[in-house]
Design an enzyme around this catalytic site. Structure first.
Site, short mmCIF file in Angstrom:
data_model
loop_
_atom_site.label_atom_id
_atom_site.label_comp_id
_atom_site.label_asym_id
_atom_site.label_seq_id
_atom_site.Cartn_x
_atom_site.Cartn_y
_atom_site.Cartn_z
CE LYS A 27 -3.96 1.90 2.66
NZ LYS A 27 -4.68 1.63 3.90
CB SER A 58 -8.39 3.46 2.77
OG SER A 58 -7.44 2.66 3.51
CB SER A 70 -8.55 0.19 5.36
OG SER A 70 -9.19 1.32 5.23
N1 GLN Z 1 -13.40 3.16 6.08
C1 GLN Z 1 -12.87 3.69 7.05
C2 GLN Z 1 -12.50 5.01 7.22
O1 GLN Z 1 -12.97 5.51 6.32
C3 GLN Z 1 -11.53 3.02 7.81
C4 GLN Z 1 -10.43 3.32 7.00
C5 GLN Z 1 -9.15 2.43 7.39
O2 GLN Z 1 -9.26 1.67 8.02
N2 GLN Z 1 -8.00 3.10 6.82
O3 GLN Z 1 -11.82 5.70 7.80
#
Ligand code: GLN
Length: 500
Positions: free
Chosen positions: A86, A161, A185
């Site tokens: 990532k 994400s 994410s």
């Molecule tokens: N979708 C969640 C957010 O928008 C989690 C994101 C994540 O785990 N980085 O914060």
């Protein structure tokens, strides 16, 4: 070598064994990976950057070991395995952009510990993967470089994400990838792309060199097609790191040990009240219930629990997460990192306009939410309350784990949604993480495993297995039992269409 190597049919142990046996070289495996990215990533857009030079250099080191006589016992555990990271994880020789304009030209000056440990284990880095900007999102549509597409249906999101990390594995462009999980994410995109995806216990894996989102929640973890590869990746990345004070010292564990021991006598519970939450697709609910029945048939003691406070998880998370994010993002000021406006009048003007130009809309929303929640007059009303909610969620889990080893929920309320479907409505997007967020708030471990295609949607459904702190080997064993039983075909249409 006469036939091209089809990486999508080879898992990490088989790639390593073939290299050890001289069936193909690590360089040829790297070449096959790069060609696959070339062929597929136009449609998927999982990669922000492809790194052939780094890949070949790592592959050549493995080939030199083989040439020097190293056999299957001597090669490192992930020798020659194509991987990718990532784009919030630093790797010297790459830009680490967090899919943000503000870091677009930022060059890594050191390696993230988890990345370095994968490379020390012999893995071959093919590149850096697309994500929601600074990991804010559930669809990878918040990337400044354009969305990633779901290999099962390229009109749909891969989740987020870590959408690039999930899509790259799904499309067979890398055997193992790393992502980060603050509220879901890793697990949420893993579910939407039909791959195995794990968030380890808070503190298991060093976050050193991974750009921080919310420091009390963030954790790095792997994606792969098989449970065994996830266990192998965990073996590589876990363990104390003096550069991250939150990383814990634990006796070394081999997560592949006991993987095939089955679930006889294991105490597994469906989280009943979470399954009854509003907005869960009937096909998702049905598949979770069906998996609980399978576990019972395999000899597990299957029951039901409630986590009554889990319903407050989303609200608590959207105070705590943005509060910590707004503080972590303060360092991107146009001076020390990244984008800087040219014609600033003074230093305040430089900060304000560099940040306004560099950050995308979701990052700005999080910074505003976070600074508001932390402001003196509102601290008790919001942040203080959210911390209390976090505590009662932790207690709910403690009660449940007194009676059960593994808790089951769906990973996500629905299968992959269309690109654009939720991007105008942040609240409905935030709901995608309703099942995953409580795990981060409690700091426990969670894993998503593909359990089939939805009867209505025809798209992958993920089951979430949750375990208490440091119970990774338990949930891996339970996941492996289901994987062996289901034999889910992880090959998505974008790969089948290629004839690959
Ligand atoms: N979708 C969640 C957010 O928008 C989690 C994101 C994540 O785990 N980085 O914060």
């Amino acid at each position: 070598m006469s036939t091209p190597i089809d990486l999508s049919t080879l898992d990490a142990p088989r790639i390593r064994a073939a290299i050890a046996a001289g069936e193909f070289t690590a360089r040829e495996a790297a070449q096959a990976g790069l060609e696959r990215i070339e062929a597929l990533d136009g449609a998927v857009h999982a990669f922000n950057q492809v790194t052939p030079d780094l890949a070949f250099a790592a592959a050549d080191r493995i080939d030199a070991l083989v040439a020097g006589g190293a056999g299957a016992d001597e090669l490192p555990p992930l020798a020659g395995v194509p991987v990718a990271f990532k784009d919030n994880m630093n790797l010297i020789g790459t830009n680490t952009t967090c899919s943000s304009r503000i870091l677009e030209n930022y060059q890594s000056v050191y390696d993230c510990t988890a990345v370095a440990r994968m490379l020390d284990a012999g893995a071959v880095p093919l590149g850096k993967l697309n994500m929601d900007e600074f990991a804010f999102g559930s669809s990878t549509e918040n990337s400044a470089f354009g969305p990633t597409h779901n290999p099962w249906d390229t009109d749909r999101v891969p989740g987020g994400s870590s959408g690039g990390s999930a899509a790259a594995v799904s499309a067979g462009m890398a055997a193992i990838t790393l992502g980060s999980d603050t509220g879901g994410s890793i697990r949420q995109p893993g579910a939407l792309c039909g791959v195995v995806a794990m968030k380890p216990t808070y503190g298991r894996v060093s976050r050193y060199g991974c750009v921080a989102f919310a420091s009390s929640l963030d954790q790095i973890g792997p994606f792969s097609k098989t449970v065994e590869e996830t266990a192998l990746a965990l073996n590589a990345i876990c363990g104390k790191d003096s550069m991250d004070a939150t990383s814990v010292t634990r006796p070394a564990e081999d997560f592949t040990e006991g993987l095939n021991d089955g679930v006889k006598g294991m105490r597994i519970a469906i989280v009943r009240d979470m399954l009854e939450m509003e907005g869960v697709a009937p096909e998702v609910k049905a598949s979770t219930l069906a998996m609980a029945e399978k576990y019972a048939a395999m000899g597990a003691e299957v029951g039901e629990v409630d986590l009554p406070s889990a319903q407050y998880g989303l609200s608590a998370y959207y105070i705590i997460g943005p509060a910590e994010a707004s503080s972590n993002l303060a360092r991107f000021d146009g001076i020390r990192y990244g984008h800087r406006v040219k014609d600033a009048e003074d230093v305040i003007d430089l900060y304000m306009r560099s940040r306004a130009e560099g950050f995308g809309p979701e990052s700005i929303r999080r910074i505003m939410l976070g600074t508001y929640a932390l402001s003196a007059g509102y601290y008790d009303a919001y942040y203080g309350q959210a911390q209390k909610a976090r505590t009662i969620i932790i207690r709910d889990f403690e009660r449940a784990f007194a009676d059960y080893d593994v808790l089951l929920t769906p990973t996500t309320p629905t299968t992959a949604f269309k690109i654009g479907e939720k991007s105008a409505d942040p609240l409905s997007m935030y709901l995608s993480d309703i099942y995953t967020i409580p795990v981060n708030l409690a700091g426990i471990c969670g894993l998503s495993i593909p359990v089939g295609l939805g009867a209505d949607s025809g798209l992958p459904i993920g089951l979430q297995l949750m375990g208490t702190h440091f119970a990774e080997s338990t949930i891996l064993r339970a996941a492996r039992a289901l994987e062996a039983d289901l034999k889910f075909d992880t090959t998505p249409p974008v790969v089948r269409n290629l004839g690959a």
